[in-house]
Design a protein around this motif. Sequence first.
Motif, PDB file in Angstrom:
ATOM      1  N   ASP B 132       0.853  -1.317   0.004  1.00 43.07           N
ATOM      2  CA  ASP B 132       0.017   0.004   0.250  1.00 43.07           C
ATOM      3  C   ASP B 132       1.006   1.352  -0.017  1.00 43.07           C
ATOM      4  OD1 ASP B 132      -1.983   1.888   0.417  1.00 43.07           O
ATOM      5  OD2 ASP B 132      -2.755   0.881   2.250  1.00 43.07           O
ATOM      6  N   GLU B 180      -6.353  -5.213   3.086  1.00 46.84           N
ATOM      7  CA  GLU B 180      -6.177  -4.274   2.047  1.00 46.84           C
ATOM      8  C   GLU B 180      -6.275  -4.577   0.789  1.00 46.84           C
ATOM      9  OE1 GLU B 180      -5.960  -0.690   2.915  1.00 46.84           O
ATOM     10  OE2 GLU B 180      -5.197  -0.621   4.816  1.00 46.84           O
ATOM     11  N   HIS B 241     -12.104   2.412   6.031  1.00 33.13           N
ATOM     12  CA  HIS B 241     -11.364   2.954   6.942  1.00 33.13           C
ATOM     13  C   HIS B 241     -12.155   3.718   8.050  1.00 33.13           C
ATOM     14  CE1 HIS B 241      -8.243   1.068   4.618  1.00 33.13           C
ATOM     15  NE2 HIS B 241      -7.354   1.580   5.205  1.00 33.13           N
ATOM     16  N   HIS B 258      -3.846  -2.512  12.033  1.00 31.74           N
ATOM     17  CA  HIS B 258      -4.320  -1.470  10.947  1.00 31.74           C
ATOM     18  C   HIS B 258      -5.374  -2.493  10.164  1.00 31.74           C
ATOM     19  CE1 HIS B 258      -5.377   1.768   8.384  1.00 31.74           C
ATOM     20  NE2 HIS B 258      -4.942   0.869   7.359  1.00 31.74           N
ATOM     21  N   VAL B 262      -9.389  -2.599   9.701  1.00 26.64           N
ATOM     22  CA  VAL B 262      -9.863  -2.411   8.287  1.00 26.64           C
ATOM     23  C   VAL B 262     -11.016  -3.295   7.828  1.00 26.64           C
ATOM     24  CG1 VAL B 262      -9.312  -1.908   5.836  1.00 26.64           C
ATOM     25  CG2 VAL B 262      -7.961  -0.722   7.464  1.00 26.64           C
TER      26      VAL B 262
END
Lengths: 360, 360
Positions: B132, B180, B241, B258, B262
Amino acid sequence: MDSILIHANTHTYPVYIGENIRFQLQELLPKSYDSILIITDDHVARLYLDDLSNSLEGSSVHTAIIPAGEQSKSIHSFYELHSQAIRYGLDRSSLIIALGGGVVGDVAGFVAATYMRGIDFVQVPTTVLAHDSSVGGKVAINHESGKNLIGNFYSPIMVLYDVSTLHTLPLKELRSGYAEIMKEAFLADEKLLWDVMELDLTHNDNYERIRHLEKGIQIKANTVEQDEKEAGKRKFLNLGHTLGHAIEAELGYGSITHGEAVAIGLLFAIDVSEKEYAINLHADKLFTWLTNNHYPLNMDNVCIEALLKRMKMDKKATNQRIQMVLLEEMSKPVLIEIEDTTLRSYIESFFAKLQNWYGH
Amino acid sequence: MDSILIHANTHTYPVYIGENIRFQLQELLPKSYDSILIITDDHVARLYLDDLSNSLEGSSVHTAIIPAGEQSKSIHSFYELHSQAIRYGLDRSSLIIALGGGVVGDVAGFVAATYMRGIDFVQVPTTVLAHDSSVGGKVAINHESGKNLIGNFYSPIMVLYDVSTLHTLPLKELRSGYAEIMKEAFLADEKLLWDVMELDLTHNDNYERIRHLEKGIQIKANTVEQDEKEAGKRKFLNLGHTLGHAIEAELGYGSITHGEAVAIGLLFAIDVSEKEYAINLHADKLFTWLTNNHYPLNMDNVCIEALLKRMKMDKKATNQRIQMVLLEEMSKPVLIEIEDTTLRSYIESFFAKLQNWYGH
Ligand SMILES: NC(=O)c1ccc[n+]([C@@H]2O[C@H](COP(=O)([O-])OP(=O)(O)OC[C@H]3O[C@@H](n4cnc5c(N)ncnc54)[C@H](O)[C@@H]3O)[C@@H](O)[C@H]2O)c1
Ligand SMILES: NC(=O)c1ccc[n+]([C@@H]2O[C@H](COP(=O)([O-])OP(=O)(O)OC[C@H]3O[C@@H](n4cnc5c(N)ncnc54)[C@H](O)[C@@H]3O)[C@@H](O)[C@H]2O)c1
Ligand SMILES: [Zn+2]
Ligand SMILES: [Zn+2]
């Protein structure tokens, strides 16, 4: 009010210059902002902060005041200014205004460049020297190991230069800024050179200052813009700075201003150029002008070995030899590399000449 | 070895991706450097630092090791890394290499962006999540008041993604990165979506990972590049997010990764989209995949009021309403603004659904 357009890499912006134009800030801004943070130092705050913040209507205007002086270009001030920007709720569409000299411009500009990865930034310079920082996009703070080591290239969206604020500027700060204008004149504008040579710094008026600052800004802008095509031209702006930086660091920041140190470096570069290229660049007239305007030129107690050491530390930035800008002829700068030993003998004879000049 | 070209604002750079390509770093560099500083964290240093530094010949290679974890994205680490760069004599033509996950990439990238106003920077990501950060140029450190508040846009000159390093990555970090990729699949690539849905994270091989990472990188690159023309597209990357960030902050950074946060946010956004647009986006299948891969989905002890408060703090960044990305249909993201009260009821019914799902 005049304006000069500066073509930066990322965008084009105007430098407005004139008398008492600080009261027109609001109408000159290209758009309106919900939140504005004015960053200034405690000297300038007392003099011009109200003028500026009162001239901004319809925005919520916050202020952050840092102590005047080079020590505010620290990681500590930088972080503290970020804290204030956050506390005041600045967001990606807010504006930071730097009101002050080069110190405020450099640190506030770096805060603007890094707050939420970059927000709009306006410069309101209040020193002569800051004409230099209004072009070129350099923003930075100092590291304890060296000046301007941590920074970005980040241009303002507009510069508002109110020369009326220069009337409160201490004389040594006027001297500091005019040394850079003199440098620019030697680099590119002989007419400006003779114009400034006529000047008594204690007596010049707004009209003259506007003219000199405009020409200085234009010379810097031309050099920086050309540098994008012809890499290296920007280095010409270091005329006077090889020795100047060393003197500034050696005497200790604060005991002599940047421009006062550059003035000595400029005189040295002119002196060396006259010898190297067997030409007359009027070093003697420059000396006279500097002494008439009370530039500190006494180098009797400065150790040449220490200066050389500092110049060698600087040179790391490129390669193994010290770089120096000379003038082949008036308005014709060249970048040369010079041996330590040659440089030492040039400095020795220059310092001797200074003593001699003083002798008269 | 594959490569993907990324068109950043300032320049175009390659992302090389393949097995064991960390040993080819030297030959892939576009030019040679006198001085190189490798910045990494103490976990990654133990595993891959020697491989990397041994593969660099002819340069003087220095290393700086920061503690693993988010707390290294601090102003303190930032300044300390500058000190080391200075101590090792890095100059304007030196290189900084970030070896590690997103933390190392973000802080080392910001150091590179600001060291002497910017030097070359290469990313060697060693986590899935860091795919990312290899596109988009965001580099930053945290302020004590919020994540990523101090930073720049600054792209690397090259990314070298050696998927062989992912074998030592803890499972929860794999989960984090794959959330992600799942997000990117929902945004733009239904084939990728079903491909990842088949995946058992504990069993996938290099070949699969290369394919998924490449597609993820390509989707992010397309979105970011399109954003230059159609402002706002970049916001689609925030799918999952709005709630994700709030959960991450509320549970405390470190207790949940994270991407794990998410993942919950993504499931929520899909759930809301299904209701808003009366479509089937296979929220149930996503839920099953997440539980099979042991994503933490238990929200029983999380306070909805606290989450809403955090989302409202976030919203300051734009205006008075909370923004959220939904899918009108598969691969068709839309940005909506949502009332607090509506949002609360959506979260309530989502959390109830989670409990229900768990009940089975
Ligand atoms: N970014 C660039 O391109 C660039 C170029 C040149 C210099 N600089 C930096 O600029 C700094 C020096 O700038 P400077 O000489 O303007 O210093 P400065 O900002 O410290 O100002 C000098 C002094 O004058 C005071 N002052 C400022 N305006 C005043 C006014 N109108 N009336 C009364 N007092 C006033 C200040 O409070 C300070 O005490 C250095 O840090 C240097 O590195 C940057
Ligand atoms: N710049 C961007 O566009 C962007 C995008 C997404 C995330 N981020 C940032 O990235 C950070 C999170 O990144 P992350 O998840 O990679 O975290 P991380 O860098 O903290 O890595 C996670 C953990 O895995 C360890 N690790 C890394 N590679 C390993 C390997 N190959 N083998 C064994 N252990 C390894 C690390 O030491 C660390 O303990 C956040 O700070 C986030 O803000 C930035
Ligand atoms: Zn100067
Ligand atoms: Zn994310």
